[in-house]
Design a protein around this motif. Structure first.
Motif, PDB file in Angstrom:
ATOM      1  N   ARG A 161       5.160 -29.151  -1.996  1.00  7.67           N
ATOM      2  CA  ARG A 161       3.982 -28.939  -1.152  1.00  7.67           C
ATOM      3  C   ARG A 161       2.698 -28.659  -1.935  1.00  7.67           C
ATOM      4  NH1 ARG A 161       5.823 -27.721   4.000  1.00  7.67           N
ATOM      5  NH2 ARG A 161       7.571 -29.084   4.438  1.00  7.67           N
ATOM      6  N   THR A 162       2.812 -28.258  -3.186  1.00  4.84           N
ATOM      7  CA  THR A 162       1.618 -27.952  -3.976  1.00  4.84           C
ATOM      8  C   THR A 162       1.696 -28.709  -5.295  1.00  4.84           C
ATOM      9  OG1 THR A 162       1.349 -25.764  -2.972  1.00  4.84           O
ATOM     10  CG2 THR A 162       0.320 -26.109  -5.118  1.00  4.84           C
ATOM     11  N   ASN A 163       0.693 -29.529  -5.571  1.00 10.21           N
ATOM     12  CA  ASN A 163       0.735 -30.333  -6.796  1.00 10.21           C
ATOM     13  C   ASN A 163      -0.127 -29.695  -7.896  1.00 10.21           C
ATOM     14  OD1 ASN A 163      -1.861 -30.973  -5.917  1.00 10.21           O
ATOM     15  ND2 ASN A 163      -1.395 -33.111  -5.461  1.00 10.21           N
ATOM     16  N   LEU A 164      -0.108 -30.302  -9.082  1.00  4.54           N
ATOM     17  CA  LEU A 164      -0.869 -29.751 -10.206  1.00  4.54           C
ATOM     18  C   LEU A 164      -2.375 -29.841  -9.963  1.00  4.54           C
ATOM     19  CD1 LEU A 164       1.310 -31.005 -13.190  1.00  4.54           C
ATOM     20  CD2 LEU A 164       1.001 -28.641 -12.429  1.00  4.54           C
ATOM     21  N   GLU A 165      -2.799 -30.807  -9.160  1.00  2.90           N
ATOM     22  CA  GLU A 165      -4.209 -30.870  -8.767  1.00  2.90           C
ATOM     23  C   GLU A 165      -4.588 -29.635  -7.942  1.00  2.90           C
ATOM     24  OE1 GLU A 165      -2.998 -35.140  -9.513  1.00  2.90           O
ATOM     25  OE2 GLU A 165      -2.073 -33.368  -8.597  1.00  2.90           O
ATOM     26  N   GLY A 166      -3.619 -29.150  -7.159  1.00  2.00           N
ATOM     27  CA  GLY A 166      -3.844 -27.924  -6.388  1.00  2.00           C
ATOM     28  C   GLY A 166      -4.032 -26.719  -7.290  1.00  2.00           C
ATOM     29  N   VAL A 167      -3.201 -26.638  -8.338  1.00  2.14           N
ATOM     30  CA  VAL A 167      -3.322 -25.553  -9.318  1.00  2.14           C
ATOM     31  C   VAL A 167      -4.699 -25.589  -9.982  1.00  2.14           C
ATOM     32  CG1 VAL A 167      -2.394 -24.576 -11.450  1.00  2.14           C
ATOM     33  CG2 VAL A 167      -0.822 -25.542  -9.740  1.00  2.14           C
ATOM     34  N   GLN A 168      -5.125 -26.779 -10.385  1.00  3.12           N
ATOM     35  CA  GLN A 168      -6.419 -26.925 -11.066  1.00  3.12           C
ATOM     36  C   GLN A 168      -7.571 -26.587 -10.124  1.00  3.12           C
ATOM     37  OE1 GLN A 168      -6.770 -27.512 -14.421  1.00  3.12           O
ATOM     38  NE2 GLN A 168      -8.891 -26.943 -13.983  1.00  3.12           N
ATOM     39  N   TYR A 169      -7.430 -26.944  -8.862  1.00  5.85           N
ATOM     40  CA  TYR A 169      -8.481 -26.645  -7.880  1.00  5.85           C
ATOM     41  C   TYR A 169      -8.717 -25.136  -7.781  1.00  5.85           C
ATOM     42  CZ  TYR A 169     -10.925 -26.441  -3.396  1.00  5.85           C
ATOM     43  OH  TYR A 169     -11.848 -26.191  -2.397  1.00  5.85           O
ATOM     44  N   ILE A 170      -7.633 -24.371  -7.722  1.00 10.23           N
ATOM     45  CA  ILE A 170      -7.759 -22.912  -7.651  1.00 10.23           C
ATOM     46  C   ILE A 170      -8.320 -22.359  -8.965  1.00 10.23           C
ATOM     47  CG2 ILE A 170      -6.478 -20.742  -7.375  1.00 10.23           C
ATOM     48  CD1 ILE A 170      -6.829 -22.353  -4.770  1.00 10.23           C
ATOM     49  N   ARG A 171      -7.898 -22.947 -10.064  1.00 10.77           N
ATOM     50  CA  ARG A 171      -8.418 -22.528 -11.382  1.00 10.77           C
ATOM     51  C   ARG A 171      -9.947 -22.720 -11.444  1.00 10.77           C
ATOM     52  NH1 ARG A 171      -4.628 -24.840 -14.576  1.00 10.77           N
ATOM     53  NH2 ARG A 171      -3.524 -22.893 -14.991  1.00 10.77           N
TER      54      ARG A 171
END
Length: 307
Positions: A161-171
């Motif tokens: 449900r959460t991709n690495l683009e999601g991680v980078q977005y929050i970063r």
């Protein structure tokens, strides 16, 4: 509305809680979003609406007891609106709308009347390539923990449900926070080996402790990071069966108050032995959909940040 969420456990003031009313018929096999729901659809044990309504009423009674302001979604006819954690989440004073499965977009519309009470400059929606859901996002001190799936077959997993683009977005959105992602174990067919979200295998409780399932992490290094951060003596390790029953998906109303499923006897005993007030309620029917108490809530305001 002034949002304030800086951790998982400070005194809760306002929350969006899901609803099981008008939940609709049992889904077809093809409509199942996760392996646990599929298992119960095939077995004829998928939860019935009156049972789920009763369980959520028990949960709301506890929230009312502690003076929490409870918002609920507008009604969608014959539609599952239990798991509000999937559709949005708050970090500090920012409301982030999730890019959820397209079929579930209506759930966001149903809480728009609440979002309209927030400063529009504090409401964001990630671009379409960013996948992120609230169950994968967890705040602890100056950390943001994010569950993800790094497999090259990400697109083949409805449970990812959460991709690495999601991680980078929050970063990018919170450059002053420490962002730590965790690669989670996923399965389309076996719920006992599927961490649908980070809160299916890990969750902080109180100021220093956490519940954890070691095998929920694809990389042992991720588990060891948490072991070192919290200290072994502060972690309650759950078994594969307890993970399947959703033992890590309890919900904190305060730093010393935890709402838990009444059948989680080993966990509840550990919590009490560590000074927590445990509010036990029935929630085992809702758990059949691979979500529990944390999944059913979208906290908006907690009183303070613990140090």
């Amino acid at each position: 509305m002034e949002l304030n969420i800086k951790n998982e456990t400070s005194k809760l003031k306002a929350v969006i809680m899901g609803t099981a009313i008008n939940n609709g018929p049992t889904p077809s096999v093809e409509e199942a979003y996760d392996p646990k729901s599929l298992e119960h659809i095939l077995a004829g044990t998928y939860p019935k609406e009156p049972d789920m309504v009763h369980e959520m009423n028990c949960f709301k009674q506890v929230l009312d007891k502690y003076g929490v302001t409870v918002y609920q979604p507008e009604m969608i006819e014959n539609y599952n609106q239990i798991f509000t954690r999937d559709i949005g989440f708050v970090i500090d004073d920012v409301f982030i709308k999730s890019n959820i499965l397209p079929d579930r977009e209506r759930e966001l519309d149903a809480i728009q009347y609440i979002i309209d009470q927030i400063n529009p400059q504090k409401v964001v929606r990630p671009p379409v390539e960013v996948h992120i859901e609230g169950g994968d996002v967890m705040l602890w001190k100056d950390y943001i923990f994010i569950g993800t799936y790094k497999g090259s077959d990400y697109k083949d997993y409805i449970t990812a449900r959460t991709n690495l683009e999601g991680v980078q977005y929050i970063r990018d959105l919170f450059p002053n926070k420490k962002i730590k992602e965790f690669d989670l174990i996923k399965s389309k067919i076996e719920a006992r080996d599927n961490a649908l979200h980070l809160d299916c295998c890990f969750q902080p409780v109180g100021d220093t402790k956490a519940i954890i399932y070691k095998r929920g992490f694809r990389e042992e290094a991720d588990y060891l990071f948490l072991l070192n951060l919290f200290g072994k003596e502060n972690l309650f390790h759950i078994t594969r069966k307890e993970m399947y029953k959703m033992n890590s998906n309890v919900f904190s109303i305060d730093s010393n108050v935890v709402v838990s499923e009444k059948k989680f006897s080993r966990l509840n005993s550990w919590l009490r032995s560590n000074g927590f007030i445990v509010e036990e309620i029935p929630y085992a029917e809702i758990a059949k959909q691979e979500g529990l108490l944390r999944c059913s809530t979208l906290p908006l305001i907690r009183e303070q940040k613990f140090v």
